[in-house]
Write a protein that holds these residues in place. Structure first.
Motif, PDB file in Angstrom:
ATOM      1  N   PRO A  26     -35.372  19.210  15.109  1.00 14.33           N
ATOM      2  CA  PRO A  26     -35.088  19.246  13.665  1.00 14.33           C
ATOM      3  C   PRO A  26     -34.207  18.081  13.228  1.00 14.33           C
ATOM      4  O   PRO A  26     -33.466  17.503  14.034  1.00 14.33           O
ATOM      5  CB  PRO A  26     -34.359  20.576  13.495  1.00 14.33           C
ATOM      6  CG  PRO A  26     -33.729  20.827  14.819  1.00 14.33           C
ATOM      7  CD  PRO A  26     -34.621  20.214  15.862  1.00 14.33           C
ATOM      8  N   PHE A  27     -34.313  17.754  11.954  1.00  8.10           N
ATOM      9  CA  PHE A  27     -33.458  16.703  11.397  1.00  8.10           C
ATOM     10  C   PHE A  27     -32.024  17.210  11.257  1.00  8.10           C
ATOM     11  O   PHE A  27     -31.071  16.487  11.484  1.00  8.10           O
ATOM     12  CB  PHE A  27     -33.986  16.245  10.033  1.00  8.10           C
ATOM     13  CG  PHE A  27     -35.280  15.506  10.130  1.00  8.10           C
ATOM     14  CD1 PHE A  27     -35.309  14.207  10.623  1.00  8.10           C
ATOM     15  CD2 PHE A  27     -36.467  16.103   9.760  1.00  8.10           C
ATOM     16  CE1 PHE A  27     -36.506  13.520  10.733  1.00  8.10           C
ATOM     17  CE2 PHE A  27     -37.673  15.427   9.857  1.00  8.10           C
ATOM     18  CZ  PHE A  27     -37.688  14.133  10.345  1.00  8.10           C
ATOM     19  N   ASP A  28     -31.898  18.456  10.856  1.00  9.68           N
ATOM     20  CA  ASP A  28     -30.569  19.052  10.692  1.00  9.68           C
ATOM     21  C   ASP A  28     -30.518  20.361  11.458  1.00  9.68           C
ATOM     22  O   ASP A  28     -31.534  20.990  11.708  1.00  9.68           O
ATOM     23  CB  ASP A  28     -30.294  19.324   9.203  1.00  9.68           C
ATOM     24  CG  ASP A  28     -30.210  18.050   8.409  1.00  9.68           C
ATOM     25  OD1 ASP A  28     -29.384  17.209   8.769  1.00  9.68           O
ATOM     26  OD2 ASP A  28     -30.990  17.895   7.446  1.00  9.68           O
ATOM     27  N   THR A  29     -29.305  20.787  11.775  1.00  8.12           N
ATOM     28  CA  THR A  29     -29.160  22.084  12.431  1.00  8.12           C
ATOM     29  C   THR A  29     -28.891  23.150  11.375  1.00  8.12           C
ATOM     30  O   THR A  29     -28.476  22.853  10.255  1.00  8.12           O
ATOM     31  CB  THR A  29     -27.989  22.068  13.424  1.00  8.12           C
ATOM     32  OG1 THR A  29     -26.841  21.565  12.746  1.00  8.12           O
ATOM     33  CG2 THR A  29     -28.294  21.203  14.606  1.00  8.12           C
ATOM     34  N   ILE A  37     -44.305  28.323   9.453  1.00 14.15           N
ATOM     35  CA  ILE A  37     -44.016  28.653   8.050  1.00 14.15           C
ATOM     36  C   ILE A  37     -43.703  30.141   7.919  1.00 14.15           C
ATOM     37  O   ILE A  37     -42.788  30.535   7.197  1.00 14.15           O
ATOM     38  CB  ILE A  37     -45.202  28.234   7.157  1.00 14.15           C
ATOM     39  CG1 ILE A  37     -45.296  26.708   7.111  1.00 14.15           C
ATOM     40  CG2 ILE A  37     -45.050  28.785   5.750  1.00 14.15           C
ATOM     41  CD1 ILE A  37     -46.470  26.168   6.353  1.00 14.15           C
ATOM     42  N   ALA A  38     -44.444  30.969   8.672  1.00 13.70           N
ATOM     43  CA  ALA A  38     -44.198  32.414   8.600  1.00 13.70           C
ATOM     44  C   ALA A  38     -42.805  32.763   9.112  1.00 13.70           C
ATOM     45  O   ALA A  38     -42.181  33.700   8.637  1.00 13.70           O
ATOM     46  CB  ALA A  38     -45.248  33.159   9.412  1.00 13.70           C
ATOM     47  N   ASN A  39     -42.315  31.995  10.078  1.00 11.77           N
ATOM     48  CA  ASN A  39     -41.024  32.314  10.691  1.00 11.77           C
ATOM     49  C   ASN A  39     -39.884  31.486  10.109  1.00 11.77           C
ATOM     50  O   ASN A  39     -38.880  31.288  10.783  1.00 11.77           O
ATOM     51  CB  ASN A  39     -41.094  32.083  12.202  1.00 11.77           C
ATOM     52  CG  ASN A  39     -41.752  33.238  12.905  1.00 11.77           C
ATOM     53  OD1 ASN A  39     -41.201  34.321  12.976  1.00 11.77           O
ATOM     54  ND2 ASN A  39     -42.948  33.022  13.394  1.00 11.77           N
ATOM     55  N   SER A  40     -40.039  31.022   8.875  1.00 13.18           N
ATOM     56  CA  SER A  40     -39.016  30.122   8.323  1.00 13.18           C
ATOM     57  C   SER A  40     -37.673  30.817   8.131  1.00 13.18           C
ATOM     58  O   SER A  40     -36.654  30.156   7.988  1.00 13.18           O
ATOM     59  CB  SER A  40     -39.503  29.552   6.996  1.00 13.18           C
ATOM     60  OG  SER A  40     -39.685  30.601   6.075  1.00 13.18           O
ATOM     61  N   THR A  76     -35.094  26.351  13.647  1.00 21.41           N
ATOM     62  CA  THR A  76     -35.360  24.916  13.521  1.00 21.41           C
ATOM     63  C   THR A  76     -36.527  24.616  12.590  1.00 21.41           C
ATOM     64  O   THR A  76     -37.054  23.517  12.609  1.00 21.41           O
ATOM     65  CB  THR A  76     -35.642  24.284  14.898  1.00 21.41           C
ATOM     66  OG1 THR A  76     -36.814  24.887  15.440  1.00 21.41           O
ATOM     67  CG2 THR A  76     -34.489  24.458  15.843  1.00 21.41           C
ATOM     68  N   VAL A  77     -36.960  25.621  11.794  1.00 24.78           N
ATOM     69  CA  VAL A  77     -38.047  25.372  10.837  1.00 24.78           C
ATOM     70  C   VAL A  77     -37.465  24.708   9.598  1.00 24.78           C
ATOM     71  O   VAL A  77     -36.547  25.241   8.978  1.00 24.78           O
ATOM     72  CB  VAL A  77     -38.742  26.684  10.437  1.00 24.78           C
ATOM     73  CG1 VAL A  77     -39.835  26.404   9.429  1.00 24.78           C
ATOM     74  CG2 VAL A  77     -39.310  27.376  11.648  1.00 24.78           C
ATOM     75  N   GLU A  78     -37.973  23.532   9.271  1.00 27.01           N
ATOM     76  CA  GLU A  78     -37.581  22.882   8.017  1.00 27.01           C
ATOM     77  C   GLU A  78     -38.793  22.927   7.098  1.00 27.01           C
ATOM     78  O   GLU A  78     -39.807  22.280   7.364  1.00 27.01           O
ATOM     79  CB  GLU A  78     -37.118  21.457   8.286  1.00 27.01           C
ATOM     80  CG  GLU A  78     -35.750  21.457   8.918  1.00 27.01           C
ATOM     81  CD  GLU A  78     -35.372  20.135   9.541  1.00 27.01           C
ATOM     82  OE1 GLU A  78     -34.237  19.717   9.367  1.00 27.01           O
ATOM     83  OE2 GLU A  78     -36.216  19.531  10.198  1.00 27.01           O
ATOM     84  N   MET A  79     -38.677  23.744   6.047  1.00 29.84           N
ATOM     85  CA  MET A  79     -39.855  24.098   5.263  1.00 29.84           C
ATOM     86  C   MET A  79     -40.599  22.887   4.728  1.00 29.84           C
ATOM     87  O   MET A  79     -41.822  22.833   4.777  1.00 29.84           O
ATOM     88  CB  MET A  79     -39.431  25.036   4.124  1.00 29.84           C
ATOM     89  CG  MET A  79     -40.586  25.674   3.406  1.00 29.84           C
ATOM     90  SD  MET A  79     -41.861  26.309   4.479  1.00 29.84           S
ATOM     91  CE  MET A  79     -41.394  28.011   4.593  1.00 29.84           C
ATOM     92  N   ASN A  80     -39.864  21.886   4.222  1.00 32.47           N
ATOM     93  CA  ASN A  80     -40.558  20.730   3.644  1.00 32.47           C
ATOM     94  C   ASN A  80     -41.344  19.966   4.701  1.00 32.47           C
ATOM     95  O   ASN A  80     -42.449  19.500   4.450  1.00 32.47           O
ATOM     96  CB  ASN A  80     -39.540  19.813   2.965  1.00 32.47           C
ATOM     97  CG  ASN A  80     -38.785  20.535   1.883  1.00 32.47           C
ATOM     98  OD1 ASN A  80     -39.397  21.143   1.021  1.00 32.47           O
ATOM     99  ND2 ASN A  80     -37.477  20.510   1.950  1.00 32.47           N
TER     100      ASN A  80
END
Lengths: 127, 138
Positions: free
Chosen positions: A80-83, A29-32, A89-93
């Motif tokens: 990840p789901f998306d690029t 989360i910190a590296n989003s 590759t962090v997806e916040m949700n």
């Protein structure tokens, strides 16, 4: 000491794995917004299994603890789901959901430990 | 114990997001500045983040994040004919900044949301830690 270890069972080790997982998710989360950061997670099952297998002990530096993921501490990169354009590759949700889940898991382990400790205390008091 | 490390990680993220929000505020404040040459015109700044590894932060920590550098927004500088302006060059042109207010507002919202996420991480971790400490209470 042995009695307490027996009473707590696997949950004492589980608590440290759970807190390690929360740390990794917090790091995600910190590296989003960090370019090229790759999100990581802990494979809870394989790490816990590795702490349980006592048949093979590490007697030499060259011995490697083998877990399902190949990494000794069970860390794996998330797919990840998306690029994204910046290679992050962090997806916040996803991370928010996982963090909430990890917090609930941690609390569940805490509840179990609390009741075990309550049991020991009751046995020691004898009333 | 890993739970304490989350505080330093989230703290460094809060710091980095604050810098990002500061940059946005500076960009917005400078949106209307004009200059007498293209080189002197204000260019919007962007913060670029970088993650730091655990051993760079001292042994008792899990790493974190920092602002690596501030880069200039590459979008072109607009020039406007305004011969009456004291800053105008010999052809009567002044050079406006390349700040786009819409982009800055979006950037500000993104920084704010990231900040909130990290605050939430700190709150959750603190609650869990308090409960862990309470476990040994009678």
């Amino acid at each position: 000491m042995n009695m307490i270890d027996n009473a707590l069972g696997v949950h004492a080790q589980a608590l440290s794995v759970r807190s390690r997982r929360m740390e990794l998710l917090g790091l995600n989360i910190a590296n989003s917004d960090t370019p090229n950061f790759k999100a990581k997670d802990v494979d809870f099952k394989s790490v816990l299994q590795a702490t349980q297998t006592s048949s093979l002990s590490i007697t030499n530096k060259g011995h490697v603890l083998l877990t399902a993921s190949g990494s000794p501490d069970g860390e794996m990169y998330r797919i990840p789901f998306d690029t994204s354009f910046d290679g992050n590759t962090v997806e916040m949700n996803v991370e928010q959901a996982k963090f909430g889940q990890a917090a609930a898991d941690y609390q569940a382990t805490l509840n179990i430990l609390e009741s075990r400790i309550g049991g020991i205390r009751k046995a020691l008091r004898g009333d | 114990m890993a739970l304490e490390d989350i505080f330093s990680v989230a703290g460094s993220a809060l710091n980095a997001q604050t810098t990002r929000m500061n940059t946005t505020a500076s960009n917005l404040a400078n949106a209307a500045t004009v200059a007498g040459s293209e080189d002197g015109a204000f260019r919007a700044k962007r913060a670029v983040f970088k993650s730091i590894l655990a051993d760079q932060m001292g042994d008792s920590s899990a790493g974190g994040i920092k602002v690596d550098k501030l880069i200039d927004d590459p979008s072109p500088i607009r020039k406007m004919s305004e011969p009456g302006n004291p800053l105008a060059d010999k052809d009567g042109y002044i050079y406006l900044s390349n700040v786009n207010e819409m982009t800055e507002m979006v950037e500000m919202m993104a920084a704010s949301r990231s900040y909130q996420n990290n605050v939430e991480v700190v709150n959750t971790t603190r609650q869990l830690m308090m409960r862990t400490v309470d476990m040994i209470k009678s």
